[in-house]
Design a protein around this motif. Structure first.
Motif, PDB file in Angstrom:
ATOM      1  N   ILE A  91      22.643  81.528-113.647  1.00 55.11           N
ATOM      2  CA  ILE A  91      23.830  82.170-113.060  1.00 55.11           C
ATOM      3  C   ILE A  91      23.614  82.436-111.574  1.00 55.11           C
ATOM      4  O   ILE A  91      24.492  82.180-110.749  1.00 55.11           O
ATOM      5  N   GLU A  92      22.437  82.940-111.229  1.00 49.81           N
ATOM      6  CA  GLU A  92      22.144  83.220-109.828  1.00 49.81           C
ATOM      7  C   GLU A  92      22.152  81.931-108.999  1.00 49.81           C
ATOM      8  O   GLU A  92      22.649  81.909-107.871  1.00 49.81           O
ATOM      9  N   ASN A  96      25.650  82.314-107.046  1.00 46.92           N
ATOM     10  CA  ASN A  96      25.347  83.068-105.836  1.00 46.92           C
ATOM     11  C   ASN A  96      24.582  82.300-104.768  1.00 46.92           C
ATOM     12  O   ASN A  96      24.703  82.608-103.585  1.00 46.92           O
ATOM     13  N   LYS A  97      23.764  81.338-105.152  1.00 47.20           N
ATOM     14  CA  LYS A  97      22.855  80.722-104.189  1.00 47.20           C
ATOM     15  C   LYS A  97      23.323  79.365-103.668  1.00 47.20           C
ATOM     16  O   LYS A  97      23.063  79.031-102.518  1.00 47.20           O
ATOM     17  N   SER A 153      14.707  78.461-106.140  1.00 47.86           N
ATOM     18  CA  SER A 153      14.698  78.002-104.747  1.00 47.86           C
ATOM     19  C   SER A 153      14.641  76.481-104.666  1.00 47.86           C
ATOM     20  O   SER A 153      15.361  75.860-103.872  1.00 47.86           O
ATOM     21  N   GLY A 154      13.806  75.868-105.488  1.00 51.09           N
ATOM     22  CA  GLY A 154      13.698  74.413-105.467  1.00 51.09           C
ATOM     23  C   GLY A 154      14.986  73.727-105.855  1.00 51.09           C
ATOM     24  O   GLY A 154      15.410  72.748-105.223  1.00 51.09           O
ATOM     25  N   LYS A 278      33.212  82.754-103.177  1.00 53.65           N
ATOM     26  CA  LYS A 278      32.490  83.982-102.885  1.00 53.65           C
ATOM     27  C   LYS A 278      31.669  84.426-104.087  1.00 53.65           C
ATOM     28  O   LYS A 278      32.038  84.215-105.238  1.00 53.65           O
ATOM     29  N   SER A 279      30.548  85.060-103.801  1.00 56.38           N
ATOM     30  CA  SER A 279      29.699  85.576-104.857  1.00 56.38           C
ATOM     31  C   SER A 279      30.408  86.684-105.627  1.00 56.38           C
ATOM     32  O   SER A 279      31.262  87.381-105.113  1.00 56.38           O
ATOM     33  N   TRP A 280      30.018  86.823-106.893  1.00 57.57           N
ATOM     34  CA  TRP A 280      30.558  87.926-107.707  1.00 57.57           C
ATOM     35  C   TRP A 280      30.248  89.273-107.070  1.00 57.57           C
ATOM     36  O   TRP A 280      30.980  90.235-107.255  1.00 57.57           O
TER      37      TRP A 280
END
Length: 326
Positions: A91-92, A96-97, A153-154, A278-280
């Motif tokens: 989810i992140e 978001n990323k 990150s990868g 946009k992020s939550w």
């Protein structure tokens, strides 16, 4: 080492018992960053505060849950926690990323994370670390958490680079495709560069560990009562596992992104790539008026009322313009 023994070892090492007052004092460092953002007009002050309070809330919940899991030593709870960590990491990553997303990205990233963190954590805990049983909660769950955090990150770096190039420099890939290259052959330079970028952080981390930076895992092991030599060996194994997990997940998501965005007829499908919204948790652009307006448009009875109102207005305007209808 049991959870109680771990606590006693930390107390024996001389670590002070921290309270929420200490956390509040530590929060002053974030407030300093907010002040810097305000002075230089960086526009990240609200994001810093939201991230800090998310960190407090998430770690408080995790600490409460993990303490019970460590005490119960139930393998099914360990499996559940491991899956939840990978799900939250997915989810992140997707929401978001990633600045760009491709179709079916969520299930792809979830499979990539599960297929990289779980096998490597099992093999590493059982054989490299000689943990018996390998699913011992106090050791296995932190390992999965570290692998998930590094894998995010990868994946983000690799997928973002691939999608950016396919959108902004698609003509280069289309030239290869026009001359008969397959989608893998046409995207080979992009895939190589994406994987290089994704693997650069773990390579750099391994290069500076022990000389420039003392890693957190090693510090935690020392505070837990392990010798410095054992803590150093543990950190080596963890870094090797992180690098392998990042590599597997990045490779899988890179080729999945290529397969989805370039179809079987060797066409770049721009409609399957979209910029992330946009992020939550980003509320800086939130507007009450826009939300109410969106709800009015969405609700079915509002749609009927608006349609009837539009019909009456159009009928009235026609009557006004056409004297034959008066």
């Amino acid at each position: 080492m049991s959870y109680v023994e771990h606590v006693y070892a930390i107390e024996a090492a001389g670590t002070a018992q921290l309270t929420w007052v200490n956390v509040g004092i530590g929060l002053a460092f974030i407030l300093f960053d907010v002040g810097v953002s305000t002075v230089f007009r960086l526009g990240i002050g609200l994001s810093l505060l939201i991230a800090a309070f998310r960190c407090i809330g998430q770690l408080a919940v995790v600490a409460t849950l993990l303490q019970r899991v460590f005490e119960n030593k139930n393998p099914w709870l360990v499996i559940l926690i491991s899956f939840i960590l990978n799900l939250l990491g997915t989810i992140e990553t997707v929401i978001n990323k990633s600045p760009r997303r491709f179709r079916y990205m969520f299930p792809t990233v979830l499979v990539a994370m599960l297929g990289s963190t779980i096998p490597i954590s099992v093999l590493g805990a059982k054989h490299a670390m000689s943990i018996e049983p390998f699913w011992t909660p106090i050791q296995y769950i932190p390992i999965v958490g570290m692998l998930c955090g590094a894998t995010i990150s990868g994946i983000v770096v690799a997928v973002s680079y691939i999608l950016k190039e396919l959108q902004e420099n698609r003509d280069k890939v289309e030239i290869y495709l026009a001359f008969g290259a397959s989608r893998i052959e046409a995207c080979r330079p992009l895939a190589i560069q994406a994987l290089r970028l994704a693997l650069t952080p773990p390579i750099n981390n391994m290069s500076v560990l022990g000389i420039i930076a003392i890693p957190g895992m090693m510090t935690g092991a020392i505070l837990g009562g392990s010798s410095v030599e054992q803590a150093a060996r543990l950190q080596m194994i963890i870094m090797f596992m992180i690098t392998a997990s990042t590599t597997l997940a990045s490779v899988f998501t890179t080729f999945a992104a290529i397969s989805v965005t370039i179809d079987d007829e060797h066409r770049i499908r721009g409609d399957r790539i979209e910029k992330n919204g946009k992020s939550w948790f980003n509320v800086s652009e939130w507007s009450w008026k826009k939300t109410v307006k969106a709800l009015k448009v969405t609700l079915p009875w509002r749609r009927r009322e608006d349609a009837e109102k539009d019909g009456r207005s159009r009928e009235g305007s026609v009557n006004e313009r056409s004297p034959l209808l008066v």
